[in-house]
Write an enzyme that holds these catalytic residues in place. Structure first.
Site, PDB file in Angstrom:
ATOM      1  N   ASP A 125      -6.591  -4.383  20.798  1.00  0.00           N
ATOM      2  CA  ASP A 125      -6.244  -3.563  19.645  1.00  0.00           C
ATOM      3  C   ASP A 125      -7.465  -2.765  19.204  1.00  0.00           C
ATOM      4  O   ASP A 125      -8.518  -3.335  18.894  1.00  0.00           O
ATOM      5  CB  ASP A 125      -5.751  -4.445  18.503  1.00  0.00           C
ATOM      6  CG  ASP A 125      -4.984  -3.647  17.463  1.00  0.00           C
ATOM      7  OD1 ASP A 125      -4.296  -2.689  17.861  1.00  0.00           O
ATOM      8  OD2 ASP A 125      -5.056  -3.982  16.275  1.00  0.00           O
ATOM      9  N   HIS A 132      -8.144   5.407   8.595  1.00  0.00           N
ATOM     10  CA  HIS A 132      -7.919   3.996   8.305  1.00  0.00           C
ATOM     11  C   HIS A 132      -9.246   3.257   8.189  1.00  0.00           C
ATOM     12  O   HIS A 132      -9.442   2.454   7.262  1.00  0.00           O
ATOM     13  CB  HIS A 132      -7.065   3.356   9.406  1.00  0.00           C
ATOM     14  CG  HIS A 132      -7.011   1.862   9.325  1.00  0.00           C
ATOM     15  ND1 HIS A 132      -6.452   1.192   8.266  1.00  0.00           N
ATOM     16  CD2 HIS A 132      -7.489   0.904  10.170  1.00  0.00           C
ATOM     17  CE1 HIS A 132      -6.551  -0.112   8.459  1.00  0.00           C
ATOM     18  NE2 HIS A 132      -7.185  -0.311   9.608  1.00  0.00           N
ATOM     19  N   GLU A 197       0.704  -3.159   9.812  1.00  0.00           N
ATOM     20  CA  GLU A 197      -0.159  -2.113  10.353  1.00  0.00           C
ATOM     21  C   GLU A 197       0.676  -1.193  11.235  1.00  0.00           C
ATOM     22  O   GLU A 197       1.249  -1.626  12.237  1.00  0.00           O
ATOM     23  CB  GLU A 197      -1.330  -2.706  11.153  1.00  0.00           C
ATOM     24  CG  GLU A 197      -2.332  -3.438  10.270  1.00  0.00           C
ATOM     25  CD  GLU A 197      -3.651  -3.720  10.975  1.00  0.00           C
ATOM     26  OE1 GLU A 197      -3.706  -3.589  12.219  1.00  0.00           O
ATOM     27  OE2 GLU A 197      -4.619  -4.067  10.284  1.00  0.00           O
ATOM     28  N   GLU A 199       1.144   1.176  13.980  1.00  0.00           N
ATOM     29  CA  GLU A 199       0.378   1.468  15.192  1.00  0.00           C
ATOM     30  C   GLU A 199       1.291   1.966  16.308  1.00  0.00           C
ATOM     31  O   GLU A 199       2.514   1.846  16.253  1.00  0.00           O
ATOM     32  CB  GLU A 199      -0.363   0.223  15.694  1.00  0.00           C
ATOM     33  CG  GLU A 199      -1.347  -0.368  14.719  1.00  0.00           C
ATOM     34  CD  GLU A 199      -2.283  -1.360  15.379  1.00  0.00           C
ATOM     35  OE1 GLU A 199      -2.516  -1.251  16.612  1.00  0.00           O
ATOM     36  OE2 GLU A 199      -2.799  -2.247  14.670  1.00  0.00           O
ATOM     37  N   ASP A 231       0.792  -4.613  14.055  1.00  0.00           N
ATOM     38  CA  ASP A 231      -0.167  -5.708  14.212  1.00  0.00           C
ATOM     39  C   ASP A 231      -0.380  -6.348  12.840  1.00  0.00           C
ATOM     40  O   ASP A 231      -1.251  -5.947  12.075  1.00  0.00           O
ATOM     41  CB  ASP A 231      -1.490  -5.183  14.782  1.00  0.00           C
ATOM     42  CG  ASP A 231      -2.388  -6.314  15.239  1.00  0.00           C
ATOM     43  OD1 ASP A 231      -1.867  -7.295  15.798  1.00  0.00           O
ATOM     44  OD2 ASP A 231      -3.607  -6.227  15.034  1.00  0.00           O
ATOM     45  N   ARG A 235      -4.958 -10.419   5.215  1.00  0.00           N
ATOM     46  CA  ARG A 235      -6.215  -9.787   4.816  1.00  0.00           C
ATOM     47  C   ARG A 235      -7.201 -10.765   4.189  1.00  0.00           C
ATOM     48  O   ARG A 235      -8.419 -10.600   4.347  1.00  0.00           O
ATOM     49  CB  ARG A 235      -5.938  -8.641   3.843  1.00  0.00           C
ATOM     50  CG  ARG A 235      -5.073  -7.518   4.411  1.00  0.00           C
ATOM     51  CD  ARG A 235      -5.717  -6.862   5.609  1.00  0.00           C
ATOM     52  NE  ARG A 235      -4.956  -5.677   6.037  1.00  0.00           N
ATOM     53  CZ  ARG A 235      -5.207  -4.969   7.123  1.00  0.00           C
ATOM     54  NH1 ARG A 235      -6.196  -5.328   7.923  1.00  0.00           N
ATOM     55  NH2 ARG A 235      -4.482  -3.921   7.435  1.00  0.00           N
ATOM     56  N   GLN A 238      -8.593 -12.758   7.093  1.00  0.00           N
ATOM     57  CA  GLN A 238      -9.417 -11.844   7.891  1.00  0.00           C
ATOM     58  C   GLN A 238     -10.762 -11.574   7.226  1.00  0.00           C
ATOM     59  O   GLN A 238     -11.812 -11.553   7.884  1.00  0.00           O
ATOM     60  CB  GLN A 238      -8.663 -10.529   8.092  1.00  0.00           C
ATOM     61  CG  GLN A 238      -9.409  -9.489   8.909  1.00  0.00           C
ATOM     62  CD  GLN A 238      -8.644  -8.170   9.000  1.00  0.00           C
ATOM     63  OE1 GLN A 238      -7.520  -8.047   8.516  1.00  0.00           O
ATOM     64  NE2 GLN A 238      -9.253  -7.178   9.609  1.00  0.00           N
ATOM     65  N   THR A 255       2.211 -10.131  16.342  1.00  0.00           N
ATOM     66  CA  THR A 255       2.237  -8.704  16.630  1.00  0.00           C
ATOM     67  C   THR A 255       3.647  -8.401  17.112  1.00  0.00           C
ATOM     68  O   THR A 255       4.199  -9.158  17.909  1.00  0.00           O
ATOM     69  CB  THR A 255       1.222  -8.320  17.715  1.00  0.00           C
ATOM     70  OG1 THR A 255      -0.092  -8.680  17.287  1.00  0.00           O
ATOM     71  CG2 THR A 255       1.263  -6.832  18.010  1.00  0.00           C
ATOM     72  N   GLU A 371      -4.673  -0.176   2.344  1.00  0.00           N
ATOM     73  CA  GLU A 371      -5.029   1.179   1.923  1.00  0.00           C
ATOM     74  C   GLU A 371      -4.162   1.647   0.752  1.00  0.00           C
ATOM     75  O   GLU A 371      -4.667   2.212  -0.222  1.00  0.00           O
ATOM     76  CB  GLU A 371      -4.859   2.154   3.082  1.00  0.00           C
ATOM     77  CG  GLU A 371      -5.732   1.899   4.286  1.00  0.00           C
ATOM     78  CD  GLU A 371      -5.362   2.843   5.411  1.00  0.00           C
ATOM     79  OE1 GLU A 371      -5.258   4.058   5.160  1.00  0.00           O
ATOM     80  OE2 GLU A 371      -5.166   2.373   6.545  1.00  0.00           O
TER      81      GLU A 371
END
Length: 424
Positions: A125, A132, A197, A199, A231, A235, A238, A255, A371
């Protein structure tokens, strides 16, 4: 060009698209096999092979696609993919003499159950959207959001292929170590900052032998096609674990990908010039070429929709919460492949490359909740009267993508839809 398949011309799967998938009939014990989307129908490639419509490389490609996974087809290369695509296009176009024979090979998509399109050996990834990277990293490091290597090198991490699932699969809220304050010890807890996410996922075609690299202008020949990819991220987990070696439990729990793979040949009309800011450093030679500058970017529109459990109960459709376009990506697909292999790393058929979250410069062009809500500090207001800092149980996230321009048919990437559930 138009098709004799009644639903094709006004759909996101017109004859100019012809995306691949793996399917079987619902509620059957049939084997999964390859199919091609046209309108609201599937072309059953096993049936096409059986009725003798194809010959030569097109027949070889279709025969490979009758397997329960598309890895063999992916590894055959562009000559075979193109031959099959051309043969199907000729058979599906309006007034084709093969219309009656091919009609017997169609199955309504509504009657199909889809599977993962291939065995995904490895998943990488990337972090390829500078918008971003700037906005998401700015939540944690507002004074210096971009790492010093960002404009020189495509950044990525190696993900977990065993937890890649298909559209429709439930995404369970994961547990992990969370540190709620800098003066507090970590604790094991369910994430309270679950995120999506937006993607794109690119499936690798022919492999490169270990110890060899793929030149930037040859990279597209090593990519079978593109799919939508989500994905999922925790947070809070992470943020605590990521330094110094990158994401782990905050990413590897889920994912998801859509069942459809749109070929690079179908995307060819939507390739556009690639550029970066004049004061940014020029890419190193292995990441730079005239061809990549001329048409390395791909104009793919993307959007995120959100439907809460309350919205679903009250019959309120999913609400758009973010849009973006892959054309704004800082690194091109060819650059990602060239960089991945420059050290001799061997990519194999069916390997999956994620683009990283795709975002534009504005808040409404954000590809994730991190975001959109500035890390939860500015909650998202929904039309249902609800607010969201991050995703809650029962929320359904829908990703969509499409290409359109004057003089070309609009083609779609299908839909990727998953609902958040509590930990099992």
């Amino acid at each position: 060009m138009t098709s004799w398949v009644e639903s094709a011309d006004a759909s996101e799967f017109p004859i100019q698209n012809l995306p691949f998938a793996v399917f079987r009939r619902k509620a059957s014990d049939e084997s999964f096999r390859g199919g091609v989307g046209i309108g609201d129908q599937l072309v059953d490639l096993a049936a096409v092979v059986a009725n003798g419509v194809l010959s030569g490389p097109a027949l070889d490609a279709a025969t490979a696609a009758t397997a329960s996974e598309l890895n063999e087809l992916m590894g055959m290369g562009r000559e075979y993919w193109s031959a099959l695509r051309l043969a199907l296009s000729r058979s599906l176009r309006k007034d084709s003499v093969e219309q009656s024979r091919l009609r017997d090979c169609l199955l309504p998509q509504a009657d199909a159950e889809f599977g993962l399109p291939c065995t995904i050996g490895d998943f990488t990834d990337f972090f390829a959207s500078i918008h971003h990277a700037t906005k998401a990293s700015g939540v944690y490091r507002p004074d210096n959001p971009l790492p010093p290597n960002y404009k020189w090198i495509p950044i990525c991490y190696h993900g977990r292929s065993s937890s890649i699932e298909l559209s429709g699969a439930a995404v369970h809220r994961p547990s992990g170590q969370v540190r709620k304050g800098k003066d507090e010890p970590p604790q094991l807890a369910l994430t309270s900052r679950l995120d999506h996410e937006l993607e794109l996922g690119f499936y690798v075609g022919p492999e490169n032998r270990r110890g060899t690299s793929v030149a930037i202008d040859d990279a597209v020949n090593h990519v079978f096609g593109v799919s939508l990819l989500n994905d999922w991220s925790a947070r809070d987990i992470q943020a605590w674990e990521a330094r110094p070696l990158g994401p782990f439990l905050g990413k590897n729990f889920a994912t998801t990908v859509s069942p459809w793979i749109v070929s690079m040949e179908a995307l060819a009309p939507y390739r556009v010039a690639y550029s970066r800011a004049a004061d940014d450093p020029a890419p190193l030679a292995y990441l730079n070429s005239d061809l990549n500058t001329k048409n390395g970017a791909i104009d793919i529109h993307l959007e995120v929709m959100l439907q809460t459990a309350t919205m679903q109960k009250e019959g309120i459709p999913p609400e758009r919460i973010g849009t973006s376009n892959f054309v704004d990506c800082y690194w091109t697909l060819s650059q990602l492949v060239a960089h991945h292999t420059v050290n001799g790393c061997n990519l194999r058929p069916g390997d999956l490359l994620g683009s990283g979250t795709q975002s534009g410069p504005e808040r409404e062009e954000s590809g994730c909740m991190l975001e959109l809500t500035s890390g939860g500090r500015k909650p998202l207001n929904l039309s249902s009267g609800e607010t969201r800092q991050f995703l809650e149980d029962g929320d359904t996230v829908v990703l969509r993508g499409w290409c359109e321009r004057d003089g070309a048919a609009r083609i779609g990437l299908g839909e990727l839809r998953n609902t958040v559930g509590s930990q099992s």
